[in-house]
Design an enzyme around this catalytic site. Sequence first.
Site: not given
Ligand code: AMP
Length: 112
Positions: A98, A91-93, A85, A31, A100
Amino acid sequence: MSDCLFCNIAAGGIPSNKVYEDDQCLAFHDIDPQAPTHFLVIPKTHIPSCGAVTAENSAVVAHIFEVISKVTKELGITDFRVVSNCGAQAGQSVAHLHFHVLAGRDMTWPPG
Ligand code: AMP
Ligand code: ZN
């Protein structure tokens, strides 16, 4: 329903811009893209991060890398970076494993 964002995306409860899907995994566009091509590949089962991969659940990780190889070929992408991450400091959010897949621009090393 699970409160995990990516479990909900995998189940179709939250929409995503799909790149690829099969019974084990889903790929969808990020996103907030960080490169001209930036999609995520997730297992449909909930695994919190790379740090939670075990002998019991690692088959899906091998499958995801097969999918990354196949999908990038189909998109005509030869040069790309795969990132996962693990943990807040890295940097994992989103706490659902997942990968990238980033492509379409020069990449720097080391990553920030
Ligand atoms: P990380 O920060 O490595 O955990 O990656 C999480 C990723 O999920 C980030 O790059 C966000 O931009 C992406 N993300 C969060 N919400 C969504 C969503 N609803 N659809 C697609 N990507 C998302
Ligand atoms: Zn999940």
